[in-house]
Every structure is written in C-alpha cells, then in structure tokens.
Design an enzyme around this catalytic site. Structure first.
Site, mmCIF file in Angstrom:
data_model
loop_
_atom_site.group_PDB
_atom_site.id
_atom_site.type_symbol
_atom_site.label_atom_id
_atom_site.label_comp_id
_atom_site.label_asym_id
_atom_site.label_seq_id
_atom_site.Cartn_x
_atom_site.Cartn_y
_atom_site.Cartn_z
ATOM 1 N N ASP A 224 0.826 -1.197 0.000
ATOM 2 C CA ASP A 224 0.000 0.000 0.000
ATOM 3 C C ASP A 224 0.867 1.256 0.000
ATOM 4 O OD1 ASP A 224 -2.703 1.287 0.450
ATOM 5 O OD2 ASP A 224 -1.670 1.987 2.252
ATOM 6 N N GLU A 261 1.551 -0.183 -5.114
ATOM 7 C CA GLU A 261 0.588 0.856 -5.467
ATOM 8 C C GLU A 261 1.379 2.133 -5.745
ATOM 9 O OE1 GLU A 261 -3.381 3.098 -3.660
ATOM 10 O OE2 GLU A 261 -1.756 2.485 -2.312
#
Length: 520
Positions: A224, A261
């Site tokens: 993330d 990401e």
C-alpha cells in the site's frame, strides 16, 4: 533499541504448504475485501472462513491467486491503519483460520497475497502511543516530526499535497503532548507515517514481512502507498527502500511476489521495478473504463502501452504490469459503464487479452456497482437473492449493489449469456492459451487501423496471437493487412459467436466481440 515490551513479537506457527506456480507470471488475480465477501458465522461481517468456503468458486472462475485487503487488527472498518503487524483482526477470525485458508488455497493451486500496510500505522499503534509521550521516548523517532518553523521554512505543506491526500495539511499536532512538534501523516491524521530513516523501523518491518512469508506461508504482498514511503521531495529514497525490501524478502522466500501501489507516470513508476516485481497500471485502468464507454480508442492505448513497457523494460526486463479495470479506491467499472452489459463485456475482453497480470476486484465478474465514498465501492458480494443468501455479509446497507440493481451470482451462473459466464469463459480460455497466459509476453502493434477496432499482437516464444476487439454495436469486417498474414490462421476465440475468417484476409468481428486468431 526501544523497550522490547512495546515491540511486536512474531509467534511461531506451522507454515501452510506452498503452492507451486510462480505468482504473477501467469494467471489471473482476484482482490477481496474480506469484510464484504462472505460471512461464515452470521455476525454480518465477512471473514476468513467465509473466503475459505468460496475457494472452489474462485477456482471454478479460473483465479490463480487472491489478494486479501488488510487483515491485521485496526480501529477502522477498512483496516489500512494497523495496530499490530503480527496478528489477525478478531472480527475476521484467528491465525488458525488464516493458516487453514492458505493451506486450502495451496491445495487448489492458488496463491495468497496479503495487503502489507507499512507506509503508516494507526495512531493507536503502541509505537505511536509511546512516540507521543515525549521527544526523548525511544519510539519518538519511529515517526516523522517537525517544528512549525521547520515546516514553514521548507514549505512542505504546499509541496507535498497530492490527489491521494485527504487533508489540506499533512502535519498534525498531538493534543496535550509535552512538545510542539507536529507529526507527518499524508493520508489522514489517524495514519502517522513511519520514519524509514530510522534503521530500527526498517528492521522491525522486515521482521514482520518475513514472519508472514515464512512462519505463516503467504506468497507475497500488495504494498500500500508504495510511492509514499518517503515524501515526494525525497523520492530517490523510495527507490532505495524498495530495493532493500525486495532483497530482504527474497532472502527468506526466493521469487516472492510483490506488487506496488504507485500511481504516477511511467517514467516515475519504472524505478520501483528495481525492488518490486509488479506495479499497478492506474492510467491503463482509466483508459479501459473510457474505451468501452466511448466505443472508441481515442487515446491509442496500444501505442501508449508500448511506450510505457519500453520504459519499464529499461529498468527490469522481467517487469510485471499489474492491470485492472477498477479497485477498492475507484468507482466500480459497473457504475462507470452504467451497468451496460455489452460495455462491461468489452471491458473484460480488453483486460483479459492485454499483456500483464490481470486483477479482478471482487464482484466485477457479476457487474457490482459503486461510487465514492469508499464504503459504497466495498459493498457486500451478492451470492443469491435475499433470504436465499445466508452468507451475504451485511456489515452495511448496500446503496448500489442490491438484488434489484445487480443480478446475484446464483442467477448469473444459470444464464449462459451473463457477465459472470462471460468472465469465466474468457479466463479459462486465457489460462489454456500459452501466449495469453504468459503475463510477460511481448506486445506488438498491428498494422490494422480501423475505426471502432483495437488490434494488437502478443508473442511468447515462437507462438503469437492476433487479437481483434470490436468496440461498436455493429458487426465489422476487419481487414488483416497485409492479407497474406491471414494464411495459416484460425479463430481460436470468438466471444459473441458468428465470427468468420474469409479467404481474402478479412475477419468478421461481431458487435462488441473479441476474436483471437492463432497460426496452426
């Protein structure tokens, strides 16, 4: 090192058996928000045992790996603010439940990827609670702090703002703290960013990662906010960090799958491939939404992909382009395309024939709907109608995806023309075709230039396929140029039915259809 009593410990477990395939190089991945997927105990919250109970469904769909959104303890429903890097969120189950999930997935030849949220912790994490006690606390330097004077001098507040930020100022004061420094939290004051200039932070995060890979047996991580480990003005440190992270994880699990990401332009994504095996292609996802909607490829998506792939290959020839239609942060493709079945099938055609590692967001295969705020993008999966759906998660009332707006899975399974069966046929064909199933296969442009058509070639080894997409509501005769290239080819996939290859080199592609031709 700080007091060990505050540090997370890594209990030992009997590791789940390992799957055999190389994650990411082949197959289709499936993203799951556990809270919304399947409720096994009737408390209204989806859980790990619910996921385990649906592995046969995912196997039948053709999925090779599942990505679980965060499953660590957290005070938030989405769990992107972790309070313990070594445990399972109690509402999702136990570590034994997770071990069983991994074992059952591996027995079916499926891999398990977990969301590893290491850019920030929760402000309720024991580390941050300690950090706020005083500037002399050993944990204070585990986070990023500055005085207001320093913030003003660097003008950081205005320079660092990005579309990801949820507040105008990423610097926050701790109420009642015995110091005036502010802490850095890019996304939200409840998610303070970790300080990766501190070697103790790095070693603790590496330790946690190795625990999940070796003690528990996960096959990889979705990382993330990978672009924000360091703020924008220190981006080169991001690249160095992920290279080090990759080496550390490889040291305990060679070939471990990592996907980042990183939402930015190709030139800035490329350096992340030095440490990460894959990165999500957000710009492609936006294009794959627009193309079916407009029924035209105004951007020239193949040309753009070729340019971007060339940039990535300069850094890592074995890069994995993680491709998708939408995810847990974006308007669902079903809502973007207004539930138009033909357009949704075209979007699926494109996703599952382009090179790269495709990701399906749970419910995409049945046309689930959802738009901001995020909770509406993460609604419960519709397994069946009303009372016939005891495993439906009911963690919140659905505003978009209800049995009145979306046909539940059970009904779609019985309809050969449903979106679900379209996805299933596409995925199974993709899995069976050595060229399409090679996520590292080479993309080549086609000389075919025809309105409402996207044409491209994929090559793997000595095999190649020509792929034709009709974006329009009318059947089209596509001229293969030069004509002799049609010789020796046959149609191996016709998503609609009625496709035909003529001797003069033309191919009839039905409305909203995809046709794949291969030499025999």
């Amino acid at each position: 090192m700080p007091d060990a009593s505050v540090q997370s410990t890594s209990p030992r477990f009997t590791r789940a058996s390992s799957a055999q395939t190389v994650t990411g190089h082949t197959g289709v991945h499936y993203e799951i928000f556990v809270r919304a997927f399947c409720d096994s105990n009737g408390d209204g919250i989806g859980d790990l045992n619910g996921v385990t109970s649906k592995l046969d469904y995912l196997k039948e769909l053709g999925v090779s790996a599942i990505w679980l959104m965060p499953i660590n303890p957290s005070p938030s429903y989405h769990m992107y603010d972790v309070t313990d890097y070594y445990s399972i969120a109690p509402e999702y189950g136990t570590m034994d439940d997770f071990l069983r999930l991994i074992q059952e997935a591996h027995q079916r030849g499926m891999k398990v990827i977990m969301d590893f949220v290491i850019n920030h912790t929760s402000r309720q994490h024991p580390w941050f609670i300690e950090a706020c006690k005083s500037k002399d606390n050993p944990y204070h330097d585990w986070y990023v702090w500055m005085s207001q004077k320093e913030i003003n001098a660097l003008n950081i507040a205005s320079r660092e703002m990005t579309a990801d930020s949820q507040e105008k100022n990423p610097w926050h004061r701790v109420p009642g703290a015995p110091f005036s420094e502010k802490y850095y939290a890019l996304f939200w004051s409840g998610m303070p960013d970790l300080n990766y200039d501190n070697p103790n932070v790095r070693q603790e995060i590496y330790k946690a990662g190795k625990f999940w890979l070796t003690d528990v047996g996960v096959d990889g991580f979705r990382l993330d906010a990978a672009r924000h480990i360091y703020p924008d003005w220190e981006e080169p440190k991001n690249h160095q960090f992920w290279e080090e992270f990759g080496r550390e994880m490889e040291s305990v699990k060679p070939g471990v799958y990592t996907v980042g990401e990183v939402w930015t332009r190709a030139e800035r994504i490329a350096p992340y491939f030095r440490g990460l095996k894959a990165n999500f292609n957000f710009d492609l996802s936006l294009a794959l939404q627009e193309i079916p909607f407009k029924e035209r490829d105004t951007a020239g998506i193949i040309r753009i992909l070729l340019q971007n792939h060339a940039i990535f290959a300069q850094v890592n020839p074995n890069f994995i382009d993680a491709i998708m239609l939408s995810n847990h942060d974006q308007t669902r493709i079903g809502s973007f395309l207004n539930g138009n079945l033909n357009h949704l099938k075209v979007a699926a055609n494109l996703l599952l024939t382009l090179p790269g590692n495709p990701y399906i967001y749970y419910g995409e295969e049945i046309g689930m709907l959802g738009a901001k705020p995020d909770e509406n993008i993460r609604e419960p999966f519709l397994w069946n109608i009303g009372r016939q759906d005891p495993q439906r998660a009911r963690w919140r009332r659905a505003n978009y995806s209800t049995s009145r707006t979306v046909t539940p899975l059970a009904q779609q399974q019985a309809d050969p023309n449903s979106l679900y069966n379209h996805y299933k046929r596409l995925i199974h064909f993709r899995n069976s075709n050595p060229v399409l199933n090679d996520n590292l296969s080479k993309l080549e442009a086609s000389e075919i230039q025809q309105k409402n058509v996207i044409a491209f070639v994929r090559k793997s080894g000595d095999r190649s396929v020509l792929i034709l997409h009709n974006l329009s509501k009318r059947g089209l005769d596509v001229v293969i140029y030069p004509a002799e290239t049609a010789e020796g080819r046959q149609i191996v996939l016709d998503t609609v039915g009625g496709a035909k290859l003529f001797k003069d080199g033309k191919v009839r592609v039905p409305a909203y259809g995809c046709v794949v031709l291969e030499r025999v």
